[in-house]
Scaffold this motif. Structure first.
Motif, PDB file in Angstrom:
ATOM      1  N   HIS A 139       0.861  -1.138   0.087  1.00  0.00           N
ATOM      2  CA  HIS A 139      -0.166  -0.181  -0.056  1.00  0.00           C
ATOM      3  C   HIS A 139       0.836   1.189  -0.015  1.00  0.00           C
ATOM      4  O   HIS A 139       0.600   2.180  -0.872  1.00  0.00           O
ATOM      5  CB  HIS A 139      -0.738  -0.105   1.204  1.00  0.00           C
ATOM      6  N   TYR A 140       1.895   1.317   0.752  1.00  0.00           N
ATOM      7  CA  TYR A 140       2.589   2.456   0.926  1.00  0.00           C
ATOM      8  C   TYR A 140       3.739   2.635  -0.121  1.00  0.00           C
ATOM      9  O   TYR A 140       4.191   3.574  -0.422  1.00  0.00           O
ATOM     10  CB  TYR A 140       3.418   2.589   2.637  1.00  0.00           C
ATOM     11  N   ARG A 141       4.066   1.561  -0.951  1.00  0.00           N
ATOM     12  CA  ARG A 141       4.581   1.678  -2.197  1.00  0.00           C
ATOM     13  C   ARG A 141       3.812   1.943  -3.420  1.00  0.00           C
ATOM     14  O   ARG A 141       4.274   2.326  -4.339  1.00  0.00           O
ATOM     15  CB  ARG A 141       5.329   0.518  -2.442  1.00  0.00           C
ATOM     16  N   GLY A 142       2.608   2.255  -3.146  1.00  0.00           N
ATOM     17  CA  GLY A 142       1.658   2.586  -4.356  1.00  0.00           C
ATOM     18  C   GLY A 142       0.915   1.731  -5.030  1.00  0.00           C
ATOM     19  O   GLY A 142       0.457   1.722  -6.149  1.00  0.00           O
ATOM     20  N   ARG A 143       1.108   0.141  -4.587  1.00  0.00           N
ATOM     21  CA  ARG A 143       0.594  -0.455  -5.403  1.00  0.00           C
ATOM     22  C   ARG A 143      -0.833  -1.054  -4.827  1.00  0.00           C
ATOM     23  O   ARG A 143      -1.638  -1.967  -5.756  1.00  0.00           O
ATOM     24  CB  ARG A 143       1.647  -1.932  -5.478  1.00  0.00           C
ATOM     25  N   GLY A 144      -0.990  -0.737  -3.818  1.00  0.00           N
ATOM     26  CA  GLY A 144      -2.268  -0.931  -3.252  1.00  0.00           C
ATOM     27  C   GLY A 144      -2.800  -2.323  -3.303  1.00  0.00           C
ATOM     28  O   GLY A 144      -2.203  -3.285  -3.243  1.00  0.00           O
ATOM     29  N   SER A 193      -5.337   2.256  -5.354  1.00  0.00           N
ATOM     30  CA  SER A 193      -4.161   2.705  -4.402  1.00  0.00           C
ATOM     31  C   SER A 193      -4.703   2.924  -3.154  1.00  0.00           C
ATOM     32  O   SER A 193      -3.962   2.632  -2.075  1.00  0.00           O
ATOM     33  CB  SER A 193      -3.746   4.172  -5.024  1.00  0.00           C
ATOM     34  N   ARG A 194      -5.861   3.276  -2.900  1.00  0.00           N
ATOM     35  CA  ARG A 194      -6.475   3.282  -1.439  1.00  0.00           C
ATOM     36  C   ARG A 194      -7.923   2.837  -1.685  1.00  0.00           C
ATOM     37  O   ARG A 194      -8.842   3.514  -1.376  1.00  0.00           O
ATOM     38  CB  ARG A 194      -6.122   4.758  -0.872  1.00  0.00           C
TER      39      ARG A 194
END
Length: 391
Positions: free
Chosen positions: A369-374, A383-384
């Motif tokens: 999630h924090y790497r933008g891969r969600g 992403s979110r």
């Protein structure tokens, strides 16, 4: 007593509470409730979202076509941007097997704010409502139904006056990794959402469903705004159940006897992706909830075997005793699920190892999630995403 002994005692106390105070989550006796055949069978629209499911459809779709349902039924298969010929294969299978009629359609790419599955469900439900069905059966493209599955679901819903009847499909358990991880997946789900609590109308906060098999009264679906009211949810089954409960509907969830998932997860990597894609969404992307979950899993599942081994090695009788009893209780609560899946009971003592894997999958979900891969699934990344909206 030593710090290790006190920690083991806390873990044992947690297991005493889980075994007796968490809705007897470990029991597997929540099956379709008592049912009788109605005088008149209502109409049912079966909505199947499908994205790149050409491998699954030859097994799952013929099972739907072969339903011996006495009332009017129709399948609406929504080809959600597949690249493997899913839609054309569905038409071919329909022509080959006959039975329940099939309508195949495609909604195009999801609008902003929608997850792919719910976008496909929106399209399929809209088409189905043109036929004015009394009920909707929302089922996945990897779910195989026994010929009397729909009949039994409708009979149970009508007999018990339930608005949403959901069964957790019996997942495939063939490979070594499936045997180790899959029964525990259902066990952990039941621990988080005790079926008994869900099935009691007086426990409105305990609400969930299993997305592979959801029979839903159309009138209640409209009143609850499904699927628009939950359009951003990755954990869509829980979201739908909550929306139904908020709209005043009755919800029931149990283990399946006539519904099976045919999707294989032969490798650890396959199972890892299945869990990690939504684990952090379930925690609402909250670092504090993540930390609490990690500590909770460690205390409940990892401390007992560690305390038993370390206490025995150090001569710490209190730690060894408390850890051993906690591990024994844990093992005993896992036995019914292994029996349900017809697996060796020797897997029960390995539950701490499986819990460690789930802990690592949850942490990996947060890292992704924090790497933008969600939440990535079949070529789409959210992403979110929402887990299960409360409103």
């Amino acid at each position: 007593m030593s710090t290790l002994a006190w920690t083991a005692v806390v873990s044992l106390a947690a297991w005493a509470w889980l075994a007796l105070g968490q809705g007897f989550f470990w029991r597997t006796d929540q099956r379709l409730p008592r049912r009788a055949e109605p005088a008149a069978w209502p109409s049912v629209a079966i909505v199947v979202p499908a994205r790149d499911e050409a491998q699954m459809l030859p097994v799952s779709l013929p099972a739907l076509l072969a339903q011996n349902y006495p009332g009017q039924a129709e399948v609406f298969l929504v080809d959600d941007g597949s690249k493997d010929g899913t839609g054309e294969l569905a038409r071919t299978l329909s022509a080959k097997y006959g039975g329940v009629p099939v309508t195949v359609s495609s909604p195009g790419e999801p609008e902003p704010g929608w997850t792919g599955k719910l976008w496909a469900l929106r399209h399929g439900i809209a088409l189905a409502r043109e036929r004015d069905p009394d009920w909707l059966l929302l089922t996945d493209a990897d779910i195989a139904h026994e010929p009397d599955s729909l009949r039994e679901l409708v009979a149970a819903a009508l007999t018990q006056d339930i608005d949403l009847v959901s069964q957790m499909a019996r997942l495939r358990v063939v490979s070594t990794w499936e045997r180790l991880i899959v029964p525990a997946f259902v066990y952990f789900f039941g621990q988080l959402y005790p079926f008994r609590w869900i099935n009691r109308a007086r426990r409105p906060l305990a609400t969930a469903a299993a997305g592979g098999c959801v029979l839903l009264r159309t009138e209640v679906a409209v009143r609850a705004g499904i699927p628009d009211s939950v359009r951003g949810a990755v954990i869509d089954d829980v979201s739908v159940a909550r929306a139904v409960r908020r709209a005043g509907g009755r919800v029931w969830l149990g283990l399946a006897e006539r519904v099976d998932s045919v999707r294989p997860y032969p490798r650890l990597a396959d199972l890892w992706r299945m869990v990690s894609r939504s684990a952090y969404a379930q925690l609402r992307h909250n670092p504090l909830l993540l930390a609490g979950t990690v500590l909770g899993l460690a205390l409940v599942y990892l401390v007992p075997p560690f305390a038993l081994c370390a206490g025995s090695a150090r001569g710490d009788a209190a730690a060894a005793w408390a850890g051993g009893v906690a591990w024994a209780v844990m093992t005993a609560t896992y036995v019914p699920m292994l029996r349900y899946y017809r697996q060796s009971l020797w897997l029960a003592p390995l539950l701490p190892l499986t819990a460690l894997l789930y802990l690592l999958m949850t942490v990996d979900s947060a890292v992704r999630h924090y790497r933008g891969r969600g939440a990535a699934w079949k070529g789409r990344t959210y992403s979110r995403p929402e887990a299960a909206p409360d409103r």
